[in-house]
Design a protein around this motif. Structure first.
Motif, mmCIF file in Angstrom:
data_model
loop_
_atom_site.group_PDB
_atom_site.id
_atom_site.type_symbol
_atom_site.label_atom_id
_atom_site.label_comp_id
_atom_site.label_asym_id
_atom_site.label_seq_id
_atom_site.Cartn_x
_atom_site.Cartn_y
_atom_site.Cartn_z
ATOM 1 N N UNK A 1 74.027 -27.184 -17.633
ATOM 2 C CA UNK A 1 72.691 -27.672 -17.294
ATOM 3 C C UNK A 1 71.837 -26.552 -16.698
ATOM 4 N N UNK A 2 70.615 -26.445 -17.207
ATOM 5 C CA UNK A 2 69.633 -25.498 -16.675
ATOM 6 C C UNK A 2 68.349 -26.275 -16.421
ATOM 7 N N UNK A 3 67.783 -26.116 -15.226
ATOM 8 C CA UNK A 3 66.580 -26.842 -14.828
ATOM 9 C C UNK A 3 65.582 -25.869 -14.213
ATOM 10 N N UNK A 4 64.305 -26.043 -14.504
ATOM 11 C CA UNK A 4 63.260 -25.231 -13.888
ATOM 12 C C UNK A 4 62.311 -26.115 -13.108
ATOM 13 N N UNK A 5 62.065 -25.751 -11.862
ATOM 14 C CA UNK A 5 61.111 -26.470 -11.024
ATOM 15 C C UNK A 5 59.860 -25.624 -10.812
ATOM 16 N N UNK A 6 58.693 -26.232 -11.025
ATOM 17 C CA UNK A 6 57.427 -25.515 -10.979
ATOM 18 C C UNK A 6 56.633 -25.840 -9.716
ATOM 19 N N UNK A 7 56.043 -24.801 -9.144
ATOM 20 C CA UNK A 7 54.996 -24.923 -8.132
ATOM 21 C C UNK A 7 53.852 -24.032 -8.587
ATOM 22 N N UNK A 8 52.623 -24.471 -8.391
ATOM 23 C CA UNK A 8 51.504 -23.667 -8.872
ATOM 24 C C UNK A 8 50.218 -24.055 -8.160
ATOM 25 N N UNK A 9 49.318 -23.102 -8.136
ATOM 26 C CA UNK A 9 47.950 -23.352 -7.675
ATOM 27 C C UNK A 9 47.001 -22.776 -8.714
ATOM 28 N N UNK A 10 46.198 -23.636 -9.314
ATOM 29 C CA UNK A 10 45.269 -23.164 -10.331
ATOM 30 C C UNK A 10 44.520 -24.307 -10.966
ATOM 31 N N UNK A 11 43.497 -23.967 -11.740
ATOM 32 C CA UNK A 11 42.711 -24.966 -12.426
ATOM 33 C C UNK A 11 43.351 -25.369 -13.742
ATOM 34 N N UNK A 12 43.045 -26.582 -14.188
ATOM 35 C CA UNK A 12 43.563 -27.047 -15.473
ATOM 36 C C UNK A 12 42.721 -26.452 -16.583
ATOM 37 N N UNK A 13 43.377 -26.002 -17.629
ATOM 38 C CA UNK A 13 42.711 -25.311 -18.729
ATOM 39 C C UNK A 13 41.986 -26.281 -19.650
ATOM 40 N N UNK A 14 40.703 -26.003 -19.903
ATOM 41 C CA UNK A 14 39.966 -26.797 -20.876
ATOM 42 C C UNK A 14 40.542 -26.648 -22.264
ATOM 43 N N UNK A 15 41.013 -25.436 -22.598
ATOM 44 C CA UNK A 15 41.626 -25.218 -23.894
ATOM 45 C C UNK A 15 42.904 -26.018 -24.064
ATOM 46 N N UNK A 16 43.712 -26.078 -22.995
ATOM 47 C CA UNK A 16 44.947 -26.865 -23.048
ATOM 48 C C UNK A 16 44.628 -28.345 -23.226
ATOM 49 N N UNK A 17 43.607 -28.803 -22.509
ATOM 50 C CA UNK A 17 43.226 -30.208 -22.603
ATOM 51 C C UNK A 17 42.760 -30.553 -24.022
#
Length: 415
Positions: A165-181
């Motif tokens: 088993x391999x798991x990645x946990x994310x923490x982040x500070x940033x704006x949501x991408x309009x391109x991604x949306x």
């Protein structure tokens, strides 16, 4: 004769300007040239002046004009494309690069697009030795490299140690991408519903099928040295998991002489957004799935498109500078006796500033470090960032001063 070493296609867009700045910052001391590309020369020139950069050339072609793209691609060695949504605009450029033997990196997080291009153009890319690398930004370099480094450390702990088993946990500070949306909206509204459904299944990009059940994350968790970390469902997990599973699947299927390591047949990967405890994680996941489910309704999507983020929208410069991300990858050996933790950090808004340095560094690996790349990369084709670039990319990113990784295992002295 090449007009420039690298073509940045889509340079006039919001993300394109950021990548242009990253390239211009590195061009002098890395000794390479780059060209700004797009469909409108006047707009390209104006946008480059806005960010005070001077490309060596401007190369103009519409994203749907295959012959125009072929003409400009023949003038460079590596293409960076940031023109999305890729399902709508990206395929002709991939096709041309695969046929002409020109390496390409992009920022797509659109799994159906990746699946489609792999199926249609793998043969051409292998014939021409072109490397086509999708998902070279925050999606999915941190996940892919974190997993690679975790498996590498596991295999140093003993003979024939494979990952479980391999798991990645994310923490982040940033704006949501309009391109991604807008990419997400484009996927949901795709006319080829069968293609979309297939692309979002586990192992959709992998040539081998693993043991993951396919169940969505509600409360994710991982343990290292007796301490358990919890988290909720993560929007980018389906994309990142597909890329990591492709890395695993290609290694699992490759001839032993072509691979530096093997993750192992019991490898299973998942991701989550790190939160303080399982109750908060459960509530966060419940809200996430309700919001995502609402987007399946046409009236809700109409409202989202009318009043939500658009491609090219993004946070202001000062907010981008304050952004950051931290991805912690936890890996357990197949027999459960060994553990590894990899912490990857990046400076800058994950979807914008950090991403501009991630993708430009991927391109520079192809341009400047090709001879040092893993053996499997020399055959060309559609690979992942970890497969094609591996530790060479880790080294290059760390040298920018914007990224770092620390690796720890349960045999270290501070356990």
């Amino acid at each position: 004769m090449s007009t420039a070493d690298i073509l940045l296609y889509g340079a006039s867009g919001f993300t394109g300007q950021l990548v242009a700045e990253a390239l211009a910052t590195q061009a002098a001391w890395q000794k390479f040239t780059w060209a700004a590309g797009g469909r409108n020369r006047q707009k390209l020139e104006e946008r480059m002046k806005e960010v005070n950069v001077e490309p060596k050339a401007y190369l103009v072609a519409d994203s749907m004009d295959e012959e125009g793209l072929r003409r400009i691609v023949k003038q460079v060695k590596v293409v960076i494309t940031v023109v999305g949504p890729y399902l709508q605009y990206g395929e002709p450029l991939v096709k041309v690069c695969a046929e002409e033997g020109v390496h390409l990196v992009d920022l797509t997080g659109e799994t159906p697009f990746m699946s489609r291009t792999v199926q249609r153009y793998s043969h051409q890319a292998q014939q021409s030795k072109a490397l086509i690398l999708h998902a070279c930004g925050f999606d999915s370099v941190p996940s892919d490299l974190g997993t690679l480094l975790a498996v590498q450390r596991l295999q140093k702990l003993g003979p024939d140690v494979y990952a479980g088993k391999v798991r990645s946990g994310f923490k982040a500070r940033g704006g949501f991408s309009g391109g991604t949306f807008m990419s997400l909206i484009g996927i949901l509204e795709s006319e080829n519903s069968a293609e979309v459904k297939s692309a979002f299944k586990r192992y959709s990009l992998s040539p081998a099928k693993g043991e993951h059940s396919g169940a969505p994350v509600v409360v994710g968790s991982a343990r290292f040295k007796g301490k358990r970390t919890y988290g909720m469902a993560f929007l980018m997990a389906p994309i990142n998991c597909a890329v990591v599973e492709r890395t695993w699947g290609i290694l699992e299927s490759a001839d032993a002489s072509k691979r530096a390591l093997r993750y192992g047949p019991k490898f299973v990967y998942d991701e989550f957004m790190t939160l303080p405890n399982p109750i908060v994680a459960f509530l966060g996941s419940a809200f996430f799935y309700l919001a995502f489910g609402a987007l399946l309704l046409p009236p809700v999507r109409w409202l989202a498109k009318r009043f939500g983020l658009k491609s090219g929208d993004g946070p202001p410069r000062d907010a981008q500078q304050k952004g950051w991300y931290e991805v912690t990858t936890y890996a357990t050996s197949e027999d459960g006796t060994k553990e590894v933790k990899v912490v990857g950090k990046g400076k800058g808004d994950p979807g914008y500033l950090a991403t501009s340095w991630l993708i430009s560094s991927c391109a520079l690996c192809l341009l400047k470090d090709y001879d040092r790349l893993p053996t499997i990369a020399k055959d060309g084709g559609f690979l992942t960032p970890a497969l094609a670039l591996g530790n060479v990319l880790v080294e290059r990113l760390e040298k920018t001063g914007r990224f770092s990784w620390t690796v720890e295992d349960n045999q270290d002295k501070d356990k």
